[in-house]
Scaffold this motif. Structure first.
Motif, mmCIF file in Angstrom:
data_model
loop_
_atom_site.group_PDB
_atom_site.id
_atom_site.type_symbol
_atom_site.label_atom_id
_atom_site.label_comp_id
_atom_site.label_asym_id
_atom_site.label_seq_id
_atom_site.Cartn_x
_atom_site.Cartn_y
_atom_site.Cartn_z
ATOM 1 N N ALA A 331 0.662 -1.338 0.065
ATOM 2 C CA ALA A 331 0.115 -0.064 -0.049
ATOM 3 C C ALA A 331 0.820 1.302 -0.053
ATOM 4 O O ALA A 331 1.591 1.431 1.129
ATOM 5 N N LEU A 359 -0.664 -0.068 -5.349
ATOM 6 C CA LEU A 359 -2.004 -0.402 -4.424
ATOM 7 C C LEU A 359 -2.007 0.680 -3.614
ATOM 8 O O LEU A 359 -1.215 1.279 -2.896
ATOM 9 N N LEU A 360 -3.611 1.289 -3.373
ATOM 10 C CA LEU A 360 -3.878 2.120 -2.201
ATOM 11 C C LEU A 360 -3.168 3.539 -2.505
ATOM 12 O O LEU A 360 -2.484 3.786 -1.442
#
Length: 607
Positions: A331, A359-360
């Motif tokens: 993340a 991601l994220l």
């Protein structure tokens, strides 16, 4: 020539994406799952439609496929002010329409999860949004269902003890079975990628972020278990597995969620300790690998975290280890990766380093536009974007995402948490319970009626164990004290212990010196209970290392997990219904002496 080889050659020679996708037709036809009833027909149902969609993709749509996003709330049509603050639009469906992301992730802590049927419906809603906008490419929906202490979907989904519990049982067959059951349940909910298994080798007993998420401190055991779970997820369940956290997060005392760890392994140590599980996963055909926000000077002396390191992601993972699948970042909202550069630069550097998906992202507009601008300026080549896009497409083809993005919520009861799966999980966890000390031969307890106090950490955990003991005829009192029990709570537990025949006290990371109160208070609870002179059974329901801080305890059990399934297995051992067969998958060091074993790898008592 393999499909991956064809796409690599095509990328280098300028052959169109359409031609490469078309070349994948035979493989896609073989690996696509059997048809399932759909709530709504997907926009892409065959290869021709897929290639036609890809023909018209803009740069922005290609980059959208490289983002894995989430949204707050359990319904794609429900507005949430938190989404507006993050994305500028209120509903999950609007987030999909705006960014056209390639991936999506679910979190229980972000109000995504109510129950498995709701998740199946939610997945269909998201796929409807994805296949109704832009080039109408379905999402790869993912989650972190590691089992054990990291679970996004609780009961009625089948729960297992987690990685270190598998390491304690030593059964690769059970590890594969657990992954297969977990993967099939996720697939029924529309989730086609699990960010598991953790392939880190936990050689540091003071590791605050990995611990029982690792199978073991032994690289060979971690490798064997990792391969077993890759087979369970990918071959048995037909979803994507993701080995994490490359190049290895097992030897740190820092948590990358809050700070930037440095792993000071030499190159030889890295090759001996950290690399083997990832090499084994690659050999087993792992679909994706997640990066770690850690600095490894022996692999890259720049001081950049691995997520942003081209020498590590491209040089080591791609070129040296020969990984051809998807590289996804951990993340980007985590502090470790944000410590050195601004959010915009982080996204660009991750892709420059070799990541296929990010991601994220914590600043989605800023980071999306930064990547688009980096390509338009020539800093990142569009050929590199195309290569990532083709890897993403290949995995969607392989796992049936393009052709079968929808699921049937009515099938959930026949797949998720079935009696057969629950029974299998219980048998698997039964094998993991490890009896570390039994000096007074306290265990097993007889069937004589007795009064038992269950105290220590965990509201649900103490209640679950209390219920299991009550079912065995005990008169049970439950007095949960938490991770940092107050003096009043300790005094209350001691008073209750005085009037009970047996006390079972549960500890959870009592070794954790990063939280002084937790360390001192859990130790004080256990030591004050031992001072009563009554029968006290100490149980570590997470990391097995706690006993180093109260080695005077005559009876000590490690469960490696605190879910109800683990408490039922513990109750079985306490009452002698099963003999403990678990063996320590790690060394437990002497407190303050990390290289001096108190109990060695492989230790475990039985009767």
């Amino acid at each position: 020539m393999s499909a991956l080889r064809r796409f690599a050659v095509a990328s280098l020679t300028g052959v169109s994406a359409v031609a490469v996708v078309a070349s994948l037709a035979p493989a896609a036809a073989v690996s696509a799952p059997p048809p399932e009833p759909r709530v709504e027909a997907p926009a892409i149902t065959n290869l021709q439609q897929a290639t036609q969609a890809l023909q018209g993709m803009t740069l922005e749509e290609k980059i959208g496929q490289m983002f894995v996003l989430f949204a707050y709330g359990p319904d794609a049509a429900r507005p949430d002010a938190r989404n507006t603050a993050l994305y500028g639009v209120a509903t999950p469906a609007e987030v999909v329409a705006k960014y056209k992301p390639g991936g999506w992730i679910y979190f229980n802590a972000r109000d995504n999860v109510t129950n498995p049927t709701q998740l199946a419906t939610y997945s269909n809603q998201l796929q409807t949004a994805a296949t109704s906008t832009g080039q109408r490419i379905p999402l790869t929906i993912a989650t972190d269902q590691e089992q054990g202490v990291v679970v996004r979907i609780g009961p009625p989904a089948t729960q297992f003890g987690g990685n270190m519990a598998h390491g304690a049982s030593r059964s690769t067959a059970d590890a594969r079975t657990a992954a297969g059951i977990t993967g099939r349940e996720l697939k029924a909910m529309g989730i086609r990628q699990d960010y598991a298994p953790v392939a880190d080798v936990n050689v540091n007993a003071l590791n605050p972020v990995i611990g029982v998420r690792s199978f073991s401190s032994d690289p060979e055991l971690v490798s064997d278990m990792t391969v077993a779970q890759v087979q369970g997820y990918q071959k048995d369940a037909g979803i994507m597995a993701t080995a994490k956290h490359f190049p290895g997060h097992g030897d740190t005392r820092d948590d990358s969620h809050t700070s930037l760890p440095t792993i000071n392994h030499t190159l030889q140590e890295w090759n001996t300790i950290d690399a083997p599980p990832f090499k084994a996963a690659i050999k087993a055909g792992i679909d994706s690998i997640m990066t770690a926000h850690i600095v490894v000077p022996s692999l890259d002396p720049s001081g950049d975290p691995a997520t942003l390191s081209k020498p590590i992601l491209t040089g080591v993972l791609r070129n040296q280890l020969g990984f051809k699948g998807l590289i996804i970042t951990d993340a980007l909202e985590m502090a470790a990766v944000r410590a050195k550069y601004g959010d915009a630069e982080v996204a660009v550097r991750a892709i420059e380093a070799g990541a296929d998906q990010i991601l994220l992202p914590p600043a989605p507009d800023v980071q999306f536009n930064a990547v688009v601008n980096a390509v338009k300026s020539g800093r990142i080549s569009e050929r590199q974007i195309n290569e990532s896009l083709l890897r993403i497409l290949l995995m969607k083809l392989k796992n049936g995402v393009l052709f079968q993005p929808f699921v049937d919520p009515a099938k959930i009861p026949s797949v998720v948490g079935t009696p057969a799966s629950l029974a299998a999980a219980q048998k698997i966890v039964d094998k993991s319970i490890t009896l570390v000390k039994n000096n007074n031969s306290t265990l097993p307890l007889s069937n004589t009626p007795r009064k038992v106090l269950v105290t220590g950490w965990g509201v649900a955990t103490t209640a679950s164990l209390g219920a299991s003991l009550t079912n065995r005829g005990a008169t049970t009192t439950v007095a949960q004290t938490g991770a940092a029990p107050t003096d009043a709570a300790i005094a209350d537990a001691v008073a209750k212990a005085q009037v009970n025949d047996v006390t079972v006290v549960l500890t959870q990371k009592a070794w954790d010196t990063t939280v002084t109160d937790k360390l001192a208070k859990q130790q004080k609870l256990v030591n004050d209970l031992l001072a009563t002179g009554k029968t006290v059974i100490v149980v570590a329901v997470r990391d097995p290392y706690d006993i180093a801080y109260f080695d005077d305890a005559p009876t000590y059990v490690a469960t490696y997990g605190y879910q109800g399934v683990s408490m039922e297995s513990l109750a079985k051992v306490l009452y002698g219904e099963i003999a403990p067969t678990g063996k320590l998958p790690v060394d437990i060091p002497v407190a303050g002496q990390p290289t001096t074993p108190l109990y060695q790898f492989g230790h475990g008592l039985t009767w």
